[in-house]
Design a protein around this motif. Sequence first.
Motif, PDB file in Angstrom:
ATOM      1  N   LEU A 197      35.378  72.785  51.633  1.00 24.95           N
ATOM      2  CA  LEU A 197      35.268  71.649  52.539  1.00 24.95           C
ATOM      3  C   LEU A 197      33.965  71.248  53.051  1.00 24.95           C
ATOM      4  O   LEU A 197      33.344  71.555  53.607  1.00 24.95           O
ATOM      5  CB  LEU A 197      36.335  71.461  53.566  1.00 24.95           C
ATOM      6  N   SER A 198      33.403  70.112  52.047  1.00 21.20           N
ATOM      7  CA  SER A 198      32.305  69.499  52.429  1.00 21.20           C
ATOM      8  C   SER A 198      32.715  68.123  53.371  1.00 21.20           C
ATOM      9  O   SER A 198      33.665  67.944  53.881  1.00 21.20           O
ATOM     10  CB  SER A 198      31.351  69.275  51.383  1.00 21.20           C
ATOM     11  N   TYR A 199      31.875  67.198  53.162  1.00 18.93           N
ATOM     12  CA  TYR A 199      31.929  65.797  53.697  1.00 18.93           C
ATOM     13  C   TYR A 199      31.068  64.857  53.110  1.00 18.93           C
ATOM     14  O   TYR A 199      29.956  65.052  52.708  1.00 18.93           O
ATOM     15  CB  TYR A 199      31.744  65.944  55.320  1.00 18.93           C
ATOM     16  N   ASP A 200      31.444  63.555  53.337  1.00 17.56           N
ATOM     17  CA  ASP A 200      30.673  62.496  52.902  1.00 17.56           C
ATOM     18  C   ASP A 200      29.858  61.591  53.879  1.00 17.56           C
ATOM     19  O   ASP A 200      28.952  60.695  53.681  1.00 17.56           O
ATOM     20  CB  ASP A 200      31.163  61.756  51.925  1.00 17.56           C
ATOM     21  N   VAL A 201      30.177  61.924  55.202  1.00 19.64           N
ATOM     22  CA  VAL A 201      29.823  61.159  56.366  1.00 19.64           C
ATOM     23  C   VAL A 201      29.365  62.194  57.509  1.00 19.64           C
ATOM     24  O   VAL A 201      30.112  63.025  58.007  1.00 19.64           O
ATOM     25  CB  VAL A 201      30.790  60.107  57.136  1.00 19.64           C
ATOM     26  N   ASP A 202      28.163  62.206  57.682  1.00 17.31           N
ATOM     27  CA  ASP A 202      27.655  63.035  58.727  1.00 17.31           C
ATOM     28  C   ASP A 202      27.355  62.333  60.089  1.00 17.31           C
ATOM     29  O   ASP A 202      26.286  61.503  60.083  1.00 17.31           O
ATOM     30  CB  ASP A 202      26.345  63.697  58.257  1.00 17.31           C
ATOM     31  N   SER A 203      27.975  62.590  61.144  1.00 22.45           N
ATOM     32  CA  SER A 203      27.718  61.835  62.364  1.00 22.45           C
ATOM     33  C   SER A 203      26.438  62.048  63.074  1.00 22.45           C
ATOM     34  O   SER A 203      25.870  61.268  63.935  1.00 22.45           O
ATOM     35  CB  SER A 203      28.769  62.315  63.357  1.00 22.45           C
ATOM     36  N   LEU A 204      25.751  63.303  62.847  1.00 15.80           N
ATOM     37  CA  LEU A 204      24.517  63.639  63.334  1.00 15.80           C
ATOM     38  C   LEU A 204      24.539  63.802  65.019  1.00 15.80           C
ATOM     39  O   LEU A 204      23.582  63.840  65.649  1.00 15.80           O
ATOM     40  CB  LEU A 204      23.277  62.697  62.992  1.00 15.80           C
ATOM     41  N   ASP A 205      25.878  64.200  65.266  1.00 15.12           N
ATOM     42  CA  ASP A 205      26.220  64.145  66.752  1.00 15.12           C
ATOM     43  C   ASP A 205      25.427  65.660  67.304  1.00 15.12           C
ATOM     44  O   ASP A 205      25.113  65.645  68.503  1.00 15.12           O
ATOM     45  CB  ASP A 205      27.352  64.062  67.110  1.00 15.12           C
ATOM     46  N   PHE A 206      25.223  66.467  66.360  1.00 16.47           N
ATOM     47  CA  PHE A 206      24.518  67.699  66.885  1.00 16.47           C
ATOM     48  C   PHE A 206      23.185  67.372  67.280  1.00 16.47           C
ATOM     49  O   PHE A 206      22.342  68.460  68.181  1.00 16.47           O
ATOM     50  CB  PHE A 206      24.709  68.608  65.572  1.00 16.47           C
ATOM     51  N   THR A 207      22.361  66.414  67.151  1.00 13.71           N
ATOM     52  CA  THR A 207      21.206  65.906  67.481  1.00 13.71           C
ATOM     53  C   THR A 207      21.272  65.369  68.815  1.00 13.71           C
ATOM     54  O   THR A 207      20.062  64.855  69.236  1.00 13.71           O
ATOM     55  CB  THR A 207      20.432  65.056  66.258  1.00 13.71           C
ATOM     56  N   SER A 208      22.377  65.185  69.248  1.00 17.75           N
ATOM     57  CA  SER A 208      22.339  64.316  70.619  1.00 17.75           C
ATOM     58  C   SER A 208      21.580  63.024  70.616  1.00 17.75           C
ATOM     59  O   SER A 208      21.039  62.855  71.747  1.00 17.75           O
ATOM     60  CB  SER A 208      21.804  65.280  71.970  1.00 17.75           C
ATOM     61  N   PRO A 209      22.207  62.097  69.743  1.00 20.83           N
ATOM     62  CA  PRO A 209      21.137  60.871  69.774  1.00 20.83           C
ATOM     63  C   PRO A 209      21.964  59.780  70.627  1.00 20.83           C
ATOM     64  O   PRO A 209      21.253  58.462  70.712  1.00 20.83           O
ATOM     65  CB  PRO A 209      21.537  60.335  68.371  1.00 20.83           C
ATOM     66  N   GLY A 210      23.008  60.099  71.258  1.00 16.07           N
ATOM     67  CA  GLY A 210      23.624  59.094  72.034  1.00 16.07           C
ATOM     68  C   GLY A 210      24.840  58.607  71.473  1.00 16.07           C
ATOM     69  O   GLY A 210      25.115  58.656  70.408  1.00 16.07           O
ATOM     70  N   VAL A 211      25.692  58.201  72.435  1.00 17.37           N
ATOM     71  CA  VAL A 211      27.196  57.554  71.985  1.00 17.37           C
ATOM     72  C   VAL A 211      26.965  56.359  71.118  1.00 17.37           C
ATOM     73  O   VAL A 211      27.642  56.660  70.130  1.00 17.37           O
ATOM     74  CB  VAL A 211      27.880  57.209  73.324  1.00 17.37           C
ATOM     75  N   ALA A 212      26.169  55.425  71.360  1.00 12.55           N
ATOM     76  CA  ALA A 212      25.981  54.316  70.518  1.00 12.55           C
ATOM     77  C   ALA A 212      25.516  54.938  69.107  1.00 12.55           C
ATOM     78  O   ALA A 212      26.009  54.428  67.993  1.00 12.55           O
ATOM     79  CB  ALA A 212      25.197  53.359  70.942  1.00 12.55           C
ATOM     80  N   ALA A 213      24.525  55.658  68.917  1.00  8.30           N
ATOM     81  CA  ALA A 213      24.133  56.053  67.795  1.00  8.30           C
ATOM     82  C   ALA A 213      25.120  56.897  66.887  1.00  8.30           C
ATOM     83  O   ALA A 213      25.169  56.692  65.673  1.00  8.30           O
ATOM     84  CB  ALA A 213      22.852  56.949  67.895  1.00  8.30           C
TER      85      ALA A 213
END
Length: 284
Positions: A218-234
């Motif tokens: 299982l891969s994915y096509d949308v990466d939230s990048l939440d692990f970079t802690s960019p902020g809720v809005a980002a």
Amino acid sequence: MSGRRTPVARRGALRTAAGGVLAGAWAVGCAPDGTPHTPSREVRHGESTPSAESTPSTESTASTPSAQKAHGAVRPAAAPRRFPGQPVQIEHGPRGRPRVALTFHGQGDPTLARAVLGAAERAGARLTVLAVGSWLDQNPGMARRILDGGHDLGNHTQSHLDINAMDETRAYEEITGCARRLRRLTGSIGTWFRPSRAQHATPLVQDLARRAGYPHVLSYDVDSLDFTSPGVAAVTRKVAGELRNGSVVSLHFGYRDTVAALPLLLTEIDRRQLRAVTTTELLT
């Protein structure tokens, strides 16, 4: 999905969830290219938590009958299945149906993980959790919590290291080590396998996953990048900007930005008349 709330009721539940964001520890994330990311916490990206097989844990490892009894019987998890017409490595589901799958890398503060699960359930959404084996060793009750919420539970390797960089023997042990924990806790090796520290598995890792009993990676096509802690809005903007029918979204337990962003994402999913379902349902 049965019991789906009306849009008004769901939006009310989501606003309630958004107000209940919990503070907590930061978890280890998966950079798509395997590059380590170091959040502000004591455990750095790439460090593995000692296995409960060699180090005592604050919780039971649930690897013995007495431990399983103490935590209660977990309802049997679904086994991996083959989806005809789908590639070995799945990035997304059918584009013609209004469904999306929110997938979470399972590691980090269990309090934040429970907050994510609760927010999803209040909105009538179901998730896919790819759990790290060492995390299950330390938090065996999370397997039951995930399954009882109606979510998919799968394998994200035992130690959360760069599996694509390992030799065959070590990579196979990373897959089967987590599979053994899942089987002890749930009666199944889990519904899915996702490689650690990578968006895609190498051909070798794909072959090893099949050998271990997983027909698909299982891969994915949308990466939230939440692990970079960019902020809720980002986080919200990144996912909302790329989301479409059939999308599989990569998110993580253990990040406060993610907990805060999830109700906003679910509201956006609802506004677009999409449904957040398990990956199994996405492909069925």
